[in-house]
Design an enzyme around this catalytic site. Structure first.
Site, PDB file in Angstrom:
ATOM      1  N   SER A   1       0.850  -1.104   0.157  1.00 58.46           N
ATOM      2  CA  SER A   1       0.027  -0.036  -0.047  1.00 58.46           C
ATOM      3  C   SER A   1       0.770   1.349  -0.127  1.00 58.46           C
ATOM      4  O   SER A   1       1.959   1.346   0.610  1.00 58.46           O
ATOM      5  CB  SER A   1      -0.775  -0.061   1.132  1.00 58.46           C
ATOM      6  OG  SER A   1      -1.586   1.325   1.339  1.00 58.46           O
ATOM      7  N   TYR A  46      -2.239  -0.602  10.575  1.00 59.58           N
ATOM      8  CA  TYR A  46      -2.349  -0.800   9.250  1.00 59.58           C
ATOM      9  C   TYR A  46      -1.046  -0.270   8.523  1.00 59.58           C
ATOM     10  O   TYR A  46      -0.404  -1.321   7.859  1.00 59.58           O
ATOM     11  CB  TYR A  46      -3.722  -0.203   8.542  1.00 59.58           C
ATOM     12  CG  TYR A  46      -3.649  -0.314   7.041  1.00 59.58           C
ATOM     13  CD1 TYR A  46      -4.071  -1.734   6.687  1.00 59.58           C
ATOM     14  CD2 TYR A  46      -3.336   0.836   6.051  1.00 59.58           C
ATOM     15  CE1 TYR A  46      -4.115  -2.029   5.295  1.00 59.58           C
ATOM     16  CE2 TYR A  46      -3.566   0.469   4.696  1.00 59.58           C
ATOM     17  CZ  TYR A  46      -3.887  -0.872   4.317  1.00 59.58           C
ATOM     18  OH  TYR A  46      -4.053  -1.112   3.065  1.00 59.58           O
TER      19      TYR A  46
HETATM   20  P1  NAD Z   1     -11.202  -6.608  -0.591  1.00 57.94           P
HETATM   21  O1  NAD Z   1     -11.395  -6.536   1.067  1.00 57.94           O
HETATM   22  O2  NAD Z   1     -12.026  -6.308  -1.418  1.00 57.94           O
HETATM   23  O3  NAD Z   1     -10.169  -8.113  -0.631  1.00 57.94           O
HETATM   24  C1  NAD Z   1      -9.719  -8.517   0.254  1.00 57.94           C
HETATM   25  C2  NAD Z   1      -9.927 -10.058   0.541  1.00 57.94           C
HETATM   26  O4  NAD Z   1      -8.816 -10.659   1.266  1.00 57.94           O
HETATM   27  C3  NAD Z   1     -11.254 -10.453   0.736  1.00 57.94           C
HETATM   28  O5  NAD Z   1     -11.635 -11.367  -0.161  1.00 57.94           O
HETATM   29  C4  NAD Z   1     -11.203 -11.168   2.112  1.00 57.94           C
HETATM   30  O6  NAD Z   1     -12.026 -11.920   2.302  1.00 57.94           O
HETATM   31  C5  NAD Z   1      -9.699 -11.656   2.028  1.00 57.94           C
HETATM   32  N1  NAD Z   1      -9.145 -11.977   3.295  1.00 57.94           N
HETATM   33  C6  NAD Z   1      -9.246 -10.952   4.321  1.00 57.94           C
HETATM   34  N2  NAD Z   1      -8.641 -11.639   5.616  1.00 57.94           N
HETATM   35  C7  NAD Z   1      -8.025 -13.007   5.080  1.00 57.94           C
HETATM   36  C8  NAD Z   1      -7.648 -13.869   5.363  1.00 57.94           C
HETATM   37  N3  NAD Z   1      -7.097 -14.014   7.036  1.00 57.94           N
HETATM   38  N4  NAD Z   1      -6.940 -14.949   4.910  1.00 57.94           N
HETATM   39  C9  NAD Z   1      -7.543 -14.942   3.740  1.00 57.94           C
HETATM   40  N5  NAD Z   1      -7.950 -14.219   2.861  1.00 57.94           N
HETATM   41  C10 NAD Z   1      -8.525 -12.846   3.758  1.00 57.94           C
HETATM   42  O7  NAD Z   1      -9.787  -5.717  -0.369  1.00 57.94           O
HETATM   43  P2  NAD Z   1      -8.916  -5.110  -1.688  1.00 57.94           P
HETATM   44  O8  NAD Z   1      -9.148  -3.587  -1.892  1.00 57.94           O
HETATM   45  O9  NAD Z   1      -9.180  -5.878  -2.865  1.00 57.94           O
HETATM   46  O10 NAD Z   1      -7.657  -5.283  -0.916  1.00 57.94           O
HETATM   47  C11 NAD Z   1      -6.747  -5.984  -1.645  1.00 57.94           C
HETATM   48  C12 NAD Z   1      -5.246  -5.789  -1.012  1.00 57.94           C
HETATM   49  O11 NAD Z   1      -5.153  -4.231  -1.604  1.00 57.94           O
HETATM   50  C13 NAD Z   1      -5.246  -5.689   0.469  1.00 57.94           C
HETATM   51  O12 NAD Z   1      -3.985  -6.105   1.013  1.00 57.94           O
HETATM   52  C14 NAD Z   1      -5.289  -4.216   0.934  1.00 57.94           C
HETATM   53  O13 NAD Z   1      -4.503  -3.699   1.876  1.00 57.94           O
HETATM   54  C15 NAD Z   1      -4.514  -3.782  -0.378  1.00 57.94           C
HETATM   55  N6  NAD Z   1      -4.856  -2.259  -0.606  1.00 57.94           N
HETATM   56  C16 NAD Z   1      -6.066  -1.833  -1.070  1.00 57.94           C
HETATM   57  C17 NAD Z   1      -6.174  -0.685  -1.158  1.00 57.94           C
HETATM   58  C18 NAD Z   1      -7.529   0.145  -1.679  1.00 57.94           C
HETATM   59  O14 NAD Z   1      -7.698   1.028  -1.875  1.00 57.94           O
HETATM   60  N7  NAD Z   1      -8.246  -0.829  -2.148  1.00 57.94           N
HETATM   61  C19 NAD Z   1      -5.153   0.269  -1.259  1.00 57.94           C
HETATM   62  C20 NAD Z   1      -3.887  -0.141  -0.672  1.00 57.94           C
HETATM   63  C21 NAD Z   1      -3.808  -1.380  -0.581  1.00 57.94           C
END
Ligand code: NAD
Length: 700
Positions: free
Chosen positions: A577, A590
Site C-alpha cells: 500500500s 495498518y
Molecule cells: P477486499 O476486501 O475487496 O479484498 C480482500 C480479500 O482478502 C477479501 O476477499 C477477504 O475475504 C480476503 N481476506 C481477508 N482476510 C483474509 C485472511 N485472513 N485469509 C485469507 N483471505 C483473507 O480488499 P481489496 O481492496 O481488494 O484489497 C486487497 C489488498 O490491497 C489488501 O492487502 C489491501 O490492503 C491492499 N490495498 C488496497 C487498497 C484499496 O484502496 N483498495 C489500497 C492499498 C492497498
C-alpha cells in the site's frame, strides 16, 4: 454393468419429434452431438460423422450432392454447424481419377480444398475420403473403447467375425488417408449387406440411409461389443489381478502433491507444463495390477490415444506397502532420463529422411502403483485430456488382454503418424501460446476486489489460477464467474486463512495436486483499520500484523519451499500500500503492517535471486470500486478523517492524485501481470506505485 467399460449399455437418445423439425445438416449435427456426448462412444476429439446432402449450387442454381463431414480439429460432442467442412461430392469422386497411388496419398490432402462447396472456410480433415467414398448417405466413424478393445487384439479379425458375423467387416491397419477411403469404398461395394467395418488398431465405421439409421446402428454395434465382453470377462480379475493395494485417498493425493513439482522440475525447463492427477478406480485397477509393466510397455493402439499420450507411459517404481516416497524421488532423475533415452532411440530407429525434428522426449503419462496416474502437458485441458485418453487405452487393454493377446500399434506405424508431415503442419499452424501459458498462480484474497481483478488478468493470459480466500461465499462466486469465462480447467478455489500455518500448507498442497506446481504467488489478502494510537486495541494491532505481515510471511515461505523444489524460479508479487511507504495519522497498525510487507519483499528478493525467484511489490492507493475494505468501517473512518461524506471519497481521492484520475482494481492487476510475467524478468526488489501519482509515496 460392463466389465470392459464399467458402464451400462448405451441408451438410444434419438428424439424423432426434435429431429423432424431439422434440416439434414442440422440432423447431422444433432446425431454428432448425441454420439460425442458419451465418451464410451468416442473419445474427446476422436472420430467424425458425415452426411451427403442435396444442396442448391450457388454457381449454377442446380441441385448438387454435398458431403458434410466434420472438419479438421474439433470434437463431435461439442461441435457446431460451422465445424463441418462441405465439399462437392462429384469433385471428390473426380479425385479418384488423379490419385497416383499409396506413395503419393498425402498430396491428395491439399486437393481437398479444391472441392470446397460454398466457400466454407472450415478445412477438410484427412479423414474426408473415408466418408466420401462409402456409398451411403450417412457415415459414422467412432472410437468406442469396447470396439477398439476388439480391434487391438491379435485375433481381431476372427473376433470381429465371431461377434458380428457378416454384419460388420474387418480391415487391416492402415493409416487414415486416401487409400483407406478406397479400401472402405471397395469393402462397402463388395458387401452390400454389411453395416460397417472394424478397422484394426483403430476404431469403427458404420453407415445408414438416414441419420437415425446410422445413429442407431452405431449404438447397436457398440452395445453388442459391450455385451460380448461382459459375457467373456464376467468373474475374472482384470489385468491378472492385484499386485499391490491402493493407498488411502488422502495418502494418494499427498504423494501426488510431493511428486508433481519434482517431475515438473525435470520436464519443464524448455516449456512449462501443467499437471493432472487421476486416481479413479479404473486407473487404480491398472496401476495396481500384475500386468502393469508388461501392458504399459506395449504402448497404446488407437492413433488418437498415442498422439495425446505418447506411445507409452513412464511407470515409476514405487511400492505402496513400503510408502518410501523419498526412495521414489531419489530414483526420479534416472527414470526420467531412461524414458528420454528410450524416446530418442525410438526416434532414431524410425525416422525417415524428411521427418520433422524430434519433439519433447519427456513422458506425458506417469503411472504410480498404489497412487494413480499423473499427466503433464502445455496446459491443463491438454493434460486432462491426455489422461482421459490413457483411461481409454486402459479400458481397451482391459478388454483386449482379457479375451486375447493385446497388441499395441507397430512402432514404425506409430512413428509415421506421430511425425507425419501433415501432423507437423497442423502443429505449426497452432497459435502462439499466451504469455502465461503453463504458469500456475496462487492469489490470496482472490475473492476480493483487487484479487479478483488480478486473477482475471492472469487467466486472460493463459495462467492456471488458484483463488485463496477466507470468505467461502465470495470465493464460490468468483470461481463460478471465472469458470464461465475461462472454462473449468484453468481455475480453482481454496478456502484459506492466511494466518493459519496449517491452512496455508494445505492450500498450496491442493494447488500442487490440482495443477502440478507453482510459478506465481500474489500475496494480496488484506484488511484495513483506522484508529488513533491511544484507541488501538491490542486485538486490532495483532489482527493487522497477523493478516498483513504474518500472512504474507506464511504464504511466501510456502511458495519459496515449492519454488526451490521445482527449480524453475518463481515470481512473487506483494500487494502492499501507499501507506507502507507514507505514514498516515490514525492508522498506525495498518501502516506498520504494510511497511513490514514491503520490507519482507525486499528481504525475500535478496534471498530468492540466486534461485531465480523474483519478489516485487505493487502499492495501490484508494481503489474504491469493488473493494470490500472500502465498503465497511474503513470507508466511514477515512471519510470522517477528511471531514467528508462517504460518497464524496472517490472524487476526493481523484482530485488529491497528481494525475487527477481514479484508480481501479484492473489498474493494479495490470501492474501485477507485468511483475508476474517474463516482461519483468530482470526486475526484483522493486515497487510500482499505482496511485495516479502521489509525491509522498515516491520511492527513493
Ligand atoms: P477486499 O476486501 O475487496 O479484498 C480482500 C480479500 O482478502 C477479501 O476477499 C477477504 O475475504 C480476503 N481476506 C481477508 N482476510 C483474509 C485472511 N485472513 N485469509 C485469507 N483471505 C483473507 O480488499 P481489496 O481492496 O481488494 O484489497 C486487497 C489488498 O490491497 C489488501 O492487502 C489491501 O490492503 C491492499 N490495498 C488496497 C487498497 C484499496 O484502496 N483498495 C489500497 C492499498 C492497498
Amino acid at each position: 454393468m460392463s466389465a470392459t467399460t464399467g458402464t451400462k449399455l448405451l441408451d438410444n437418445r434419438w428424439d424423432d419429434a426434435k429431429a423432424a423439425a431439422m434440416s439434414e445438416p442440422e440432423r447431422l449435427l444433432y446425431r454428432s452431438n448425441l454420439l460425442g456426448g458419451d465418451k464410451r462412444i468416442t473419445n474427446y476429439g476422436g472420430g467424425n460423422t458425415s452426411a451427403k446432402v442435396e444442396e442448391r449450387d450457388p454457381l449454377t442454381g442446380e441441385s448438387v450432392t454435398v458431403l458434410w463431414v466434420k472438419g479438421s480439429g474439433g470434437d463431435v460432442g461439442t461441435m457446431k454447424l460451422d465445424g463441418f467442412s462441405t465439399l462437392y461430392q462429384d469433385k471428390l469422386e473426380a479425385l479418384r481419377g488423379i490419385y497416383r497411388g499409396l506413395e503419393h496419398e498425402d498430396e491428395m490432402v491439399a486437393l481437398l480444398s479444391h472441392c470446397t462447396f460454398n466457400l466454407n472456410p472450415r478445412a477438410a480433415s484427412i479423414d474426408t475420403p473415408l466418408h466420401a467414398y462409402v456409398p451411403y448417405r450417412h457415415v459414422d466413424h467412432m472410437h468406442p473403447d469396447a470396439v477398439i478393445a476388439i480391434a487391438a487384439t491379435k485375433r481381431s479379425r476372427e473376433l470381429t467375425r465371431e461377434i458380428y458375423g457378416d454384419e460388420i467387416g474387418w480391415l487391416p491397419w492402415r493409416r487414415p488417408g486416401f487409400e483407406l477411403g478406397l479400401d472402405l469404398s471397395k469393402f462397402a461395394a463388395e458387401n452390400p449387406s454389411a453395416k460397417g467395418v472394424v478397422l484394426e488398431s483403430h476404431g469403427l465405421f458404420t453407415w445408414g440411409d438416414t441419420a437415425r439409421d446410422s445413429y442407431e446402428t452405431t449404438l447397436r454395434i457398440i452395445n453388442k461389443a459391450i455385451e460380448w465382453f461382459d459375457g467373456q470377462l464376467a468373474g475374472r480379475p482384470a489385468f491378472g489381478g492385484e499386485r499391490v493395494s491402493a493407498l488411502e485417498p488422502a495418502q494418494r493425493r499427498a504423494i501426488a502433491a510431493r511428486l508433481m513439482p519434482e517431475i515438473r522440475a525435470r520436464i519443464g525447463t524448455d516449456e512449462r507444463k501443467i499437471g493432472h492427477f487421476d486416481d479413479s478406480a479404473a486407473v487404480l485397477g491398472f496401476v495396481n495390477s500384475a500386468e502393469l509393466d508388461r501392458l504399459a510397455a506395449l504402448g497404446t493402439s488407437c492413433p488418437d490415444h498415442f498422439l495425446r499420450t505418447k506411445i507409452r507411459p513412464l511407470v515409476l517404481a514405487f511400492d505402496p506397502a513400503s510408502g518410501d516416497v523419498d526412495g521414489l524421488l531419489a530414483g526420479l532423475d534416472g527414470e526420467i532420463e531412461t524414458y528420454r533415452d528410450g524416446y530418442r532411440a525410438y526416434y532414431d530407429r524410425c525416422r525417415r529422411a524428411n521427418s520433422p525434428a524430434m519433439r519433447d522426449p519427456n513422458a506425458v503419462i506417469y503411472l504410480v502403483p498404489g497412487v494413480g496416474m499423473l499427466s503433464f502437458a502445455k496446459d491443463k485441458a491438454t493434460a486432462r485430456i491426455a489422461s482421459e485418453f490413457y483411461l481409454n487405452a486402459i479400458n481397451v487393454m482391459r478388454g483386449a488382454s482379457g479375451v486375447d493377446v493385446y497388441q499395441g500399434l507397430d512402432e514404425q506405424e506409430a512413428f509415421d503418424i506421430e511425425y507425419w508431415l501433415l501432423e507437423e503442419a497442423k502443429l505449426q499452424r497452432m497459435p502462439k501460446p499466451k504469455s502465461l501459458a503453463g504458469r500456475i498462480a496462487f492469489v490470496t484474497g482472490g475473492a476480493g476486489g483487487i484479487g479478483r481483478a488480478t486473477a482475471g488478468r492472469l487467466l486472460q493470459d493463459g495462467a492456471c489460477v488458484v483463488l485463496a480466500d477466507i470468505d467461502q461465499g465470495a470465493l464460490d462466486g468468483a470461481v463460478a464467474e471465472f469458470t464461465k469465462g475461462f472454462g473449468a480447467d484453468q481455475v480453482r478455489g481454496v478456502v484459506v486463512n492466511v494466518t493459519d500455518e496449517g491452512a496455508v500448507e494445505r492450500g498450496f498442497a491442493e494447488t500442487v495436486a490440482e495443477f502440478g506446481g507453482l510459478d506465481i504467488l500474489v500475496s494480496n489478502a488484506g484488511i484495513a483499520s483506522a484508529s488513533p494510537i491511544e484507541e488501538t486495541t491490542l486485538e486490532v494491532w495483532n489482527r493487522n500484523i497477523d493478516i498483513l505481515a504474518t500472512g504474507y510471511f506464511l504464504v511466501s515461505r510456502e511458495a519459496f519451499r515449492l519454488f526451490r523444489r521445482q527449480k524453475l524460479g518463481g515470481a512473487v508479487v506483494f500487494i502492499a500500500s501507499k501507506n507502507g511507504l507514507a505514514a498516515s495519522a490514525g492508522a498506525a497498525a495498518y501502516c506498520t503492517a504494510k511497511a513490514a510487507e514491503i520490507h519482507l519483499a525486499r528481504c525475500l528478493a535478496l534471498e530468492g535471486a540466486e534461485a531465480g525467484i523474483r519478489v516485487n511489490t505493487v502499492n495501490p492507493d484508494a481503489v474504491l470500486r469493488g473493494s470490500k475494505i472500502w465498503s465497511g468501517e474503513w470507508r466511514e473512518q477515512r471519510a470522517a478523517s477528511s471531514k467528508l461524506q462517504t460518497d464524496q471519497l472517490e472524487e476526493h481521492y481523484r482530485n488529491r492524485s497528481m494525475l487527477k484520475r481514479s484508480v481501479f482494481p484492473e489498474d493494479i492487476a495490470e501492474a501485477v501481470y507485468f511483475l508476474a510475467s517474463d516482461l519483468s524478468a530482470k526486475s526484483t526488489g522493486n515497487i510500482i506505485n499505482v496511485d495516479a501519482g502521489n509525491p509522498i509515496s515516491f520511492t527513493r
